[in-house]
Motif scaffolding. Structure first.
Motif, PDB file in Angstrom:
ATOM      1  N   GLY A 147       0.813  -1.213   0.000  1.00 44.58           N
ATOM      2  CA  GLY A 147       0.000   0.000   0.000  1.00 44.58           C
ATOM      3  C   GLY A 147       0.843   1.258   0.000  1.00 44.58           C
ATOM      4  N   PHE A 148       0.526   2.175   0.937  1.00 44.46           N
ATOM      5  CA  PHE A 148       1.272   3.431   1.058  1.00 44.46           C
ATOM      6  C   PHE A 148       2.557   3.262   1.866  1.00 44.46           C
ATOM      7  N   GLY A 149       2.749   2.102   2.441  1.00 46.10           N
ATOM      8  CA  GLY A 149       3.926   1.897   3.282  1.00 46.10           C
ATOM      9  C   GLY A 149       4.470   0.490   3.144  1.00 46.10           C
ATOM     10  N   TYR A 150       4.517  -0.212   4.277  1.00 43.42           N
ATOM     11  CA  TYR A 150       5.073  -1.556   4.326  1.00 43.42           C
ATOM     12  C   TYR A 150       4.189  -2.443   5.198  1.00 43.42           C
ATOM     13  N   LYS A 151       4.500  -3.714   5.189  1.00 41.90           N
ATOM     14  CA  LYS A 151       3.908  -4.639   6.146  1.00 41.90           C
ATOM     15  C   LYS A 151       5.015  -5.508   6.718  1.00 41.90           C
ATOM     16  N   LEU A 152       4.851  -5.901   7.964  1.00 44.00           N
ATOM     17  CA  LEU A 152       5.774  -6.825   8.601  1.00 44.00           C
ATOM     18  C   LEU A 152       5.253  -8.238   8.399  1.00 44.00           C
ATOM     19  N   VAL A 153       6.159  -9.163   8.169  1.00 46.59           N
ATOM     20  CA  VAL A 153       5.780 -10.566   8.033  1.00 46.59           C
ATOM     21  C   VAL A 153       6.701 -11.407   8.912  1.00 46.59           C
ATOM     22  N   PHE A 154       6.183 -12.576   9.292  1.00 45.81           N
ATOM     23  CA  PHE A 154       6.974 -13.524  10.071  1.00 45.81           C
ATOM     24  C   PHE A 154       7.238 -14.745   9.211  1.00 45.81           C
ATOM     25  N   CYS A 155       8.500 -15.146   9.135  1.00 44.41           N
ATOM     26  CA  CYS A 155       8.916 -16.261   8.292  1.00 44.41           C
ATOM     27  C   CYS A 155       9.442 -17.388   9.178  1.00 44.41           C
ATOM     28  N   PRO A 156       8.619 -18.414   9.431  1.00 45.13           N
ATOM     29  CA  PRO A 156       9.090 -19.547  10.242  1.00 45.13           C
ATOM     30  C   PRO A 156      10.296 -20.220   9.607  1.00 45.13           C
ATOM     31  N   ARG A 157      11.119 -20.807  10.445  1.00 42.88           N
ATOM     32  CA  ARG A 157      12.327 -21.456   9.930  1.00 42.88           C
ATOM     33  C   ARG A 157      11.988 -22.691   9.092  1.00 42.88           C
ATOM     34  N   PHE A 158      10.937 -23.406   9.504  1.00 45.40           N
ATOM     35  CA  PHE A 158      10.567 -24.618   8.784  1.00 45.40           C
ATOM     36  C   PHE A 158       9.125 -24.474   8.294  1.00 45.40           C
ATOM     37  N   THR A 159       8.943 -24.514   6.984  1.00 46.68           N
ATOM     38  CA  THR A 159       7.614 -24.403   6.399  1.00 46.68           C
ATOM     39  C   THR A 159       7.476 -25.370   5.229  1.00 46.68           C
ATOM     40  N   ALA A 160       6.242 -25.661   4.887  1.00 44.51           N
ATOM     41  CA  ALA A 160       5.954 -26.465   3.702  1.00 44.51           C
ATOM     42  C   ALA A 160       4.855 -25.761   2.915  1.00 44.51           C
ATOM     43  N   PRO A 161       5.188 -25.277   1.696  1.00 45.43           N
ATOM     44  CA  PRO A 161       6.498 -25.321   1.033  1.00 45.43           C
ATOM     45  C   PRO A 161       7.492 -24.373   1.706  1.00 45.43           C
ATOM     46  N   PRO A 162       8.788 -24.533   1.447  1.00 43.53           N
ATOM     47  CA  PRO A 162       9.805 -23.681   2.077  1.00 43.53           C
ATOM     48  C   PRO A 162       9.617 -22.208   1.719  1.00 43.53           C
TER      49      PRO A 162
END
Length: 203
Positions: free
Chosen positions: A151-166
Motif C-alpha cells: 500500500g502506502f507503506g510496508y507490512k511486517l511478516v513472520f517467516c518460520p524457519r521450517f515451512t511447507a512449502p519452504p
C-alpha cells in the motif's frame, strides 16, 4: 541456439527492472534508508483512527508487559525499536529478502529479552510478544521477520524457519484486545506501517 544480442540485452534489462521494482531498500518517512542499530517507531501508514505506535502491554492476567500492542490513540508514538540482521550482512535492509530480528530499545526488568517472538499458546491467533523460554516455554515459534512493500507503506511478516512449502511467510495484523490492538499472525488483513526516525520525531 544463440539469442541475438539485442534480444539477450532486452531480457537482462527486463530482469533487472523487475528486481528493482520488487526488491528495494526499506526507507523511513523522511525517505532515508533504515539500518540496523537505528531507532525507529513503527506506526500506521495513515494518521488518525487507525491508531498510534507499537508498544508493550499486559495481557493474559500477567503483571509483566510482554505483549506487543498497537495503541488505540493516534497521538502515541509507542516504543522505539531496532532492526538487527543475524550473522554477517552488508547492513542494508531490503524488502522481502532481508531476514530480521526486531528488538525494543527499552526492556522491562521482568523479561530476559526485548526481542520480538511469535507465541502460539492457545490464543485465537499466534501473537507477537517479547521474552524467551523463561516467559513462554516451548510456545515460541522459530523464525525471523521481514519487511514487504504494501500500500502506502510496508507490512511486517513472520517467516518460520521450517515451512511447507519452504519460504512461506505470514502477514502480521491486529486483534482487538483489552489494552490495545494485539499484533498477531494473519492471512488476510496485514497491518500497514511506516518507520519514523525516533531520533528526529517530535510528535
Amino acid at each position: 541456439m544463440k539469442l541475438p544480442l539485442i534480444t539477450l540485452s532486452f531480457f537482462l534489462f527486463s530482469f533487472q527492472t523487475t528486481l528493482s521494482q520488487e526488491i528495494q531498500q526499506v526507507k523511513d518517512t523522511n525517505g532515508n534508508p533504515i539500518f540496523p542499530g537505528g531507532r525507529f517507531y513503527i506506526q500506521p501508514s495513515i494518521f488518525g483512527p487507525t491508531g498510534g505506535g507499537v508498544s508493550l502491554g499486559e495481557t493474559n492476567n500477567s503483571a509483566c508487559p510482554t505483549t506487543v500492542l498497537q495503541d488505540y490513540s493516534e497521538v502515541i508514538n509507542g516504543l522505539s525499536v531496532q532492526f538487527k540482521i543475524p550473522g554477517i550482512s552488508p547492513g542494508i535492509i531490503f524488502t522481502d529478502i532481508t531476514r530480521l530480528n526486531i528488538v525494543f530499545v527499552e526492556k522491562p526488568d521482568c523479561v530476559e529479552s526485548s526481542k520480538w517472538v511469535v507465541i502460539s499458546d492457545g490464543f485465537p491467533r499466534s501473537w507477537i510478544g517479547i521474552g524467551g523460554v523463561e516467559e513462554h516455554g516451548d510456545d515460541i515459534l522459530d523464525g525471523l521477520f521481514s519487511i514487504q512493500k504494501h500500500g502506502f507503506g510496508y507490512k511486517l511478516v513472520f517467516c518460520p524457519r521450517f515451512t511447507a512449502p519452504p519460504g512461506v511467510c505470514h502477514d502480521i495484523g491486529r486483534y482487538d484486545d483489552e489494552n490495545g490492538r494485539r499484533l498477531v499472525l494473519t492471512d488476510n488483513k496485514p497491518f500497514e506501517v511506516v518507520f519514523v526516525d525516533a531520533t528526529e520525531s517530535s510528535i
